[in-house]
Scaffold this motif. Structure first.
Motif, PDB file in Angstrom:
ATOM      1  N   LYS A  62       3.654  -8.417  11.559  1.00  0.00           N
ATOM      2  CA  LYS A  62       4.684  -9.405  11.223  1.00  0.00           C
ATOM      3  C   LYS A  62       5.335  -9.046   9.893  1.00  0.00           C
ATOM      4  O   LYS A  62       4.736  -8.373   9.070  1.00  0.00           O
ATOM      5  CB  LYS A  62       4.063 -10.796  11.121  1.00  0.00           C
ATOM      6  CG  LYS A  62       3.610 -11.336  12.471  1.00  0.00           C
ATOM      7  CD  LYS A  62       2.980 -12.698  12.348  1.00  0.00           C
ATOM      8  CE  LYS A  62       2.308 -13.079  13.655  1.00  0.00           C
ATOM      9  NZ  LYS A  62       1.346 -14.162  13.460  1.00  0.00           N
ATOM     10  N   GLY A  63       6.554  -9.554   9.718  1.00  0.00           N
ATOM     11  CA  GLY A  63       7.213  -9.413   8.427  1.00  0.00           C
ATOM     12  C   GLY A  63       8.143  -8.230   8.323  1.00  0.00           C
ATOM     13  O   GLY A  63       8.465  -7.575   9.312  1.00  0.00           O
ATOM     14  N   ASP A  64       8.555  -7.970   7.109  1.00  0.00           N
ATOM     15  CA  ASP A  64       9.558  -6.957   6.818  1.00  0.00           C
ATOM     16  C   ASP A  64       9.018  -5.544   7.108  1.00  0.00           C
ATOM     17  O   ASP A  64       7.865  -5.255   6.786  1.00  0.00           O
ATOM     18  CB  ASP A  64       9.880  -7.096   5.319  1.00  0.00           C
ATOM     19  CG  ASP A  64      11.046  -6.238   4.935  1.00  0.00           C
ATOM     20  OD1 ASP A  64      12.164  -6.580   5.338  1.00  0.00           O
ATOM     21  OD2 ASP A  64      10.822  -5.204   4.270  1.00  0.00           O
ATOM     22  N   PRO A  65       9.847  -4.659   7.700  1.00  0.00           N
ATOM     23  CA  PRO A  65       9.373  -3.287   7.953  1.00  0.00           C
ATOM     24  C   PRO A  65       8.840  -2.595   6.689  1.00  0.00           C
ATOM     25  O   PRO A  65       7.920  -1.796   6.764  1.00  0.00           O
ATOM     26  CB  PRO A  65      10.611  -2.575   8.507  1.00  0.00           C
ATOM     27  CG  PRO A  65      11.417  -3.658   9.146  1.00  0.00           C
ATOM     28  CD  PRO A  65      11.178  -4.886   8.289  1.00  0.00           C
ATOM     29  N   GLY A  66       9.406  -2.923   5.530  1.00  0.00           N
ATOM     30  CA  GLY A  66       8.968  -2.264   4.298  1.00  0.00           C
ATOM     31  C   GLY A  66       7.789  -2.942   3.610  1.00  0.00           C
ATOM     32  O   GLY A  66       7.442  -2.606   2.472  1.00  0.00           O
ATOM     33  N   ARG A  67       7.162  -3.878   4.286  1.00  0.00           N
ATOM     34  CA  ARG A  67       6.084  -4.661   3.684  1.00  0.00           C
ATOM     35  C   ARG A  67       4.938  -3.793   3.138  1.00  0.00           C
ATOM     36  O   ARG A  67       4.355  -4.086   2.105  1.00  0.00           O
ATOM     37  CB  ARG A  67       5.552  -5.619   4.755  1.00  0.00           C
ATOM     38  CG  ARG A  67       4.491  -6.568   4.269  1.00  0.00           C
ATOM     39  CD  ARG A  67       4.061  -7.513   5.386  1.00  0.00           C
ATOM     40  NE  ARG A  67       3.175  -8.537   4.859  1.00  0.00           N
ATOM     41  CZ  ARG A  67       2.570  -9.450   5.598  1.00  0.00           C
ATOM     42  NH1 ARG A  67       2.762  -9.494   6.915  1.00  0.00           N
ATOM     43  NH2 ARG A  67       1.783 -10.336   5.045  1.00  0.00           N
ATOM     44  N   TRP A  68       4.582  -2.744   3.873  1.00  0.00           N
ATOM     45  CA  TRP A  68       3.476  -1.863   3.454  1.00  0.00           C
ATOM     46  C   TRP A  68       3.965  -0.419   3.386  1.00  0.00           C
ATOM     47  O   TRP A  68       4.787   0.002   4.205  1.00  0.00           O
ATOM     48  CB  TRP A  68       2.311  -1.901   4.465  1.00  0.00           C
ATOM     49  CG  TRP A  68       1.825  -3.259   4.813  1.00  0.00           C
ATOM     50  CD1 TRP A  68       1.953  -3.889   6.012  1.00  0.00           C
ATOM     51  CD2 TRP A  68       1.103  -4.159   3.969  1.00  0.00           C
ATOM     52  NE1 TRP A  68       1.370  -5.133   5.978  1.00  0.00           N
ATOM     53  CE2 TRP A  68       0.843  -5.326   4.725  1.00  0.00           C
ATOM     54  CE3 TRP A  68       0.660  -4.116   2.648  1.00  0.00           C
ATOM     55  CZ2 TRP A  68       0.159  -6.417   4.215  1.00  0.00           C
ATOM     56  CZ3 TRP A  68      -0.032  -5.208   2.139  1.00  0.00           C
ATOM     57  CH2 TRP A  68      -0.270  -6.339   2.909  1.00  0.00           C
ATOM     58  N   SER A  69       3.410   0.350   2.498  1.00  0.00           N
ATOM     59  CA  SER A  69       3.677   1.795   2.499  1.00  0.00           C
ATOM     60  C   SER A  69       2.870   2.411   3.650  1.00  0.00           C
ATOM     61  O   SER A  69       1.879   1.820   4.120  1.00  0.00           O
ATOM     62  CB  SER A  69       3.238   2.424   1.175  1.00  0.00           C
ATOM     63  OG  SER A  69       1.824   2.477   1.115  1.00  0.00           O
TER      64      SER A  69
END
Ligand code: TYD
Length: 213
Positions: A62-69
């Motif tokens: 879930k969430g923004d594509p850039g949430r995690w590296s």
């Protein structure tokens, strides 16, 4: 007939492919096919499959594509996988059951290790150190990303973080899975996933039977 593996341990079969390739449907059909032949089957999925891993799943999908590296993603997927293997997969294999798993380490190799970043070595090292369980057979459902996107759109839902990377991402994923299959032809089999579900199901069942005959 798909029988138990060496020393009574069950078979571990994973399903891979781009988003919307039809894995969920095909896993359900193979499970039905095997149960009709008195094979005990456990069906599961990644990320998730155990209560702890499902908690980690919600952070990942879930969430923004850039949430995690990509590096953080590799570690989160590995943490989820470790829990899943400990709590569900290994116990089922030890009971002699066949485990059908929707995605496993090959997804991490392709999504995080090849397409999002060139981190294949990190994925393999983390896998060897922290997981150490490889599938007996990996079925790669191969489909044109255009056809897969329309299936995914029909499905809808909130778990769209990886679809958010766009169509070029899906094309690279397909190439990544095909390259993986070419590099490990004994473990990985590519199955064309176009056409009616029952036709694809017959291909899947034939490959699984042949692999263990
Ligand atoms: P999943 O629910 O299986 O999605 P789909 O039904 O579209 O196959 O998986 C959720 C997303 O997580 C999917 O887009 C692929 C991604 N993923 C990774 O990036 N790395 C991994 O190691 C795994 C297991 C999944």
């Amino acid at each position: 007939m798909l029988s138990a593996g060496a020393e009574g341990r069950g078979r571990f079969i994973t399903f891979e492919g781009i988003d919307g390739a039809g894995k969920t449907t095909q896993i359900a059909r193979l499970a039905e096919h095997l149960r009709a032949r008195n094979v005990k089957v456990t069906v599961t999925r990644e990320p998730g499959g155990s209560p702890g891993a499902e908690l980690i799943r919600s952070l990942l999908v879930k969430g923004d594509p850039g949430r995690w590296s990509p590096e953080t993603e590799i570690l989160l997927f590995a943490a989820a996988r470790r829990d899943h293997v400990e709590r569900l997969i290994r116990p089922a294999l030890d009971r002699g059951e066949t485990v059908l798993c929707d995605r496993y380490v090959d997804s991490t190799r392709v999504y995080q290790g090849t397409v999002r970043a060139a981190l294949r070595d990190l994925v393999d090292r983390v896998h060897d150190l922290a997981i150490g369980l490889d599938p007996d057979l990996t079925l790669i459902l191969d489909l044109d990303p255009g056809a897969a996107v329309s299936r995914g759109a029909r499905r809808g839902g909130r778990e769209t973080r990886f679809e958010g990377f766009g169509p070029e991402f899906q094309r690279s994923l397909r190439e990544g899975f095909l390259a993986l299959a070419a590099a490990e032809p004994r473990r990985c089999r590519v199955i064309p996933a176009d056409g009616p579900a029952e036709v694809v199901a017959a291909r899947v069942a034939a490959v699984a039977e042949e692999a263990f005959s």
